[in-house]
Design an enzyme around this catalytic site. Structure first.
Site, mmCIF file in Angstrom:
data_model
loop_
_atom_site.group_PDB
_atom_site.id
_atom_site.type_symbol
_atom_site.label_atom_id
_atom_site.label_comp_id
_atom_site.label_asym_id
_atom_site.label_seq_id
_atom_site.Cartn_x
_atom_site.Cartn_y
_atom_site.Cartn_z
ATOM 1 N N GLY A 258 4.083 0.933 -15.218
ATOM 2 C CA GLY A 258 3.312 1.200 -16.424
ATOM 3 C C GLY A 258 2.248 2.252 -16.243
ATOM 4 O O GLY A 258 1.222 2.226 -16.926
ATOM 5 N N LYS B 47 0.214 4.215 -0.314
ATOM 6 C CA LYS B 47 -0.328 5.419 0.323
ATOM 7 C C LYS B 47 0.234 5.592 1.732
ATOM 8 O O LYS B 47 0.114 6.654 2.322
ATOM 9 C CB LYS B 47 -1.850 5.338 0.407
ATOM 10 C CG LYS B 47 -2.561 5.372 -0.940
ATOM 11 C CD LYS B 47 -4.072 5.434 -0.762
ATOM 12 C CE LYS B 47 -4.598 4.225 -0.014
ATOM 13 N NZ LYS B 47 -6.086 4.256 0.101
ATOM 14 N N GLY C 36 -5.249 4.809 -23.639
ATOM 15 C CA GLY C 36 -5.242 4.156 -24.941
ATOM 16 C C GLY C 36 -5.097 2.665 -24.797
ATOM 17 O O GLY C 36 -4.821 2.139 -23.713
ATOM 18 N N HIS C 37 -5.290 1.962 -25.903
ATOM 19 C CA HIS C 37 -5.091 0.526 -25.966
ATOM 20 C C HIS C 37 -4.396 0.190 -27.278
ATOM 21 O O HIS C 37 -4.166 1.059 -28.119
ATOM 22 C CB HIS C 37 -6.413 -0.229 -25.835
ATOM 23 C CG HIS C 37 -6.910 -0.325 -24.425
ATOM 24 N ND1 HIS C 37 -6.259 -1.063 -23.467
ATOM 25 C CD2 HIS C 37 -7.980 0.239 -23.808
ATOM 26 C CE1 HIS C 37 -6.911 -0.969 -22.313
ATOM 27 N NE2 HIS C 37 -7.952 -0.176 -22.490
ATOM 28 N N ILE D 53 -5.172 -0.957 -30.101
ATOM 29 C CA ILE D 53 -5.750 -0.466 -31.360
ATOM 30 C C ILE D 53 -5.428 1.003 -31.588
ATOM 31 O O ILE D 53 -5.191 1.429 -32.721
ATOM 32 C CB ILE D 53 -7.277 -0.720 -31.382
ATOM 33 C CG1 ILE D 53 -7.843 -0.496 -32.784
ATOM 34 C CG2 ILE D 53 -8.000 0.128 -30.337
ATOM 35 C CD1 ILE D 53 -9.278 -0.954 -32.927
ATOM 36 N N ASP E 197 0.859 -1.177 0.000
ATOM 37 C CA ASP E 197 0.000 0.000 0.000
ATOM 38 C C ASP E 197 0.899 1.231 0.000
ATOM 39 O O ASP E 197 1.414 1.646 1.039
ATOM 40 C CB ASP E 197 -0.909 -0.011 1.227
ATOM 41 C CG ASP E 197 -1.916 1.128 1.197
ATOM 42 O OD1 ASP E 197 -1.803 1.994 0.307
ATOM 43 O OD2 ASP E 197 -2.807 1.154 2.057
ATOM 44 N N ASP F 286 0.800 -4.171 -27.898
ATOM 45 C CA ASP F 286 0.932 -4.611 -26.508
ATOM 46 C C ASP F 286 2.115 -5.547 -26.309
ATOM 47 O O ASP F 286 2.983 -5.303 -25.471
ATOM 48 C CB ASP F 286 -0.344 -5.331 -26.065
ATOM 49 C CG ASP F 286 -1.426 -4.371 -25.609
ATOM 50 O OD1 ASP F 286 -1.203 -3.150 -25.651
ATOM 51 O OD2 ASP F 286 -2.501 -4.839 -25.221
#
Length: 380
Positions: free
Chosen positions: A85, A64, A127-128, A130, A62, A158
């Protein structure tokens, strides 16, 4: 531990704080090569992706909390590689940015795996695969003439442009570190990876080899390089580009004089002749027929059939799609997949770094699964 073999990256420790597919695929490649990979969260909504989890240990921190960040920093001080990422700026807010972590460990190789990269107007945009294909000029070349572009699953941006590029860059940085003694920062963007892979096709675009989407040598519409339907509705793939291979194909089918298969004026007739010929037998029959003929003809297999196909079965005994092979094949320091175990190993892993069970519990934070690393998904 996860049963890693003594591969070429044995002794390298990787901390993986990526999610979704690209980063976890890249860290799995490193684990296959013998690296110790500790995944911090990782996967859809913070959960491990089983197909990309082999050879790894999974922990929860964690970030935080001060305890969580302190535990992360303890791991970083004794690791070689850190992967994340998130969108630019998120890792810094978590106490996991490059500037902070490289102060703790100057030999650290730090890799950010993102779609658009750390700079440019789209760096903060979601985004992805595609989307990355679209703006890198690849998607506009995929698909049939007159129809919409068709993405090839999420393999190109990817997995190839993201995960594979990241792993390649990390290995290069580790090699350079052996000479300089210093780590460095890697900005591994999927768009960049696609741009790199498209280099040859960019030069072909607008010419005879690739005049427009769906037309050209390698688009699947040239008669010598496409798929043909068989009598049972299955398909064979024909890749008879070179003159000798096309001649072998044409003569094996007993179709008469061999035409010039690169002349567009002959395309319609060649396609009709080959189409009629392949519809006379089943895919299995054609597979057997072409087994001894160098004509670049293979069956179009579905995933569940791979373990029974002679090449796959002969090269990888006991192959099944639940555990794809570790690649490439090394002569001495063999790559080998570790076992897949997505169980939480926080306490066990942190104990190796000197943290007690109580300290590990505080570092991990609540275990309700709602906020791995204290973040919503996607991270903003």
């Amino acid at each position: 531990m996860t049963g890693r073999a003594a591969g070429p990256l044995a002794g390298i420790r990787v901390l993986d704080m990526t999610r979704l597919a690209p980063g976890p695929y890249g860290s799995m490649l490193l684990a296959d090569l013998g690296a110790e990979v500790i995944a911090i969260g990782g996967g859809r909504s913070g959960l491990p992706v089983p197909a990309l989890s082999r050879g790894k240990e999974f922990i929860t921190l964690d970030l935080k909390t001060g305890e969580g960040r302190a535990a992360l920093h303890r791991l970083v001080a004794e690791s070689d590689v850190f992967m994340e990422g998130f969108r630019p700026g998120v890792a810094e807010r978590l106490g996991a940015g490059y500037a902070e972590l490289s102060e703790l460990n100057p030999r650290l190789v730090y890799c950010s795996v993102t779609g658009y990269g750390q700079t440019g107007p789209l760096a903060q945009r979601a985004g992805h695969d595609i989307n990355y294909l679209a703006i890198a000029g690849a998607l506009g070349t995929f698909g049939p003439p007159g129809g919409p572009p068709v993405p090839p699953l999420n393999l190109v941006a990817d997995f190839a442009g993201g995960g594979l590029l990241a792993a390649f860059g990390i290995v290069g940085a580790l090699y350079e570190r052996e000479r300089s003694g210093r780590g460095q920062y890697l900005d591994a963007a999927m768009v960049d990876g696609v741009l790199s892979m498209m280099g040859m096709n960019f030069t072909d675009w607008g010419g005879g080899a690739l005049p427009r989407r769906g037309e050209g040598v390698l688009t699947g519409t040239m008669p010598a390089y496409r798929c043909y339907e068989c009598a049972d509705g299955r398909y064979v793939a024909v890749g008879a580009l070179e003159k000798a291979f096309f001649a072998n194909l044409w003569q094996a089918l007993d179709l008469g004089a061999v035409p010039d298969h690169f002349d567009p004026a002959n395309f319609a007739a060649i396609e009709a002749r080959l189409g009629d010929a392949f519809r006379q037998r089943t895919m299995a029959e054609w597979t057997k027929f072409f087994a001894g003929i160098d004509a670049c003809v293979t069956p179009v297999l579905e995933p569940h059939e791979l373990g029974e196909f002679e090449q796959i079965a002969g090269r990888y005994q006991g192959f099944d799609t639940e555990s794809v092979p570790a690649v490439p094949v090394y002569s001495r320091t063999a790559a080998a997949p570790g076992r897949t175990d997505t169980a939480d190993a926080t306490e066990r892993v942190l104990a190796r770094f000197g943290l007690s069970a109580e300290e590990a519990g505080k570092a991990a934070g609540p275990r309700d699964g709602s906020a791995v690393m204290g973040l919503r998904w996607p991270p903003m």
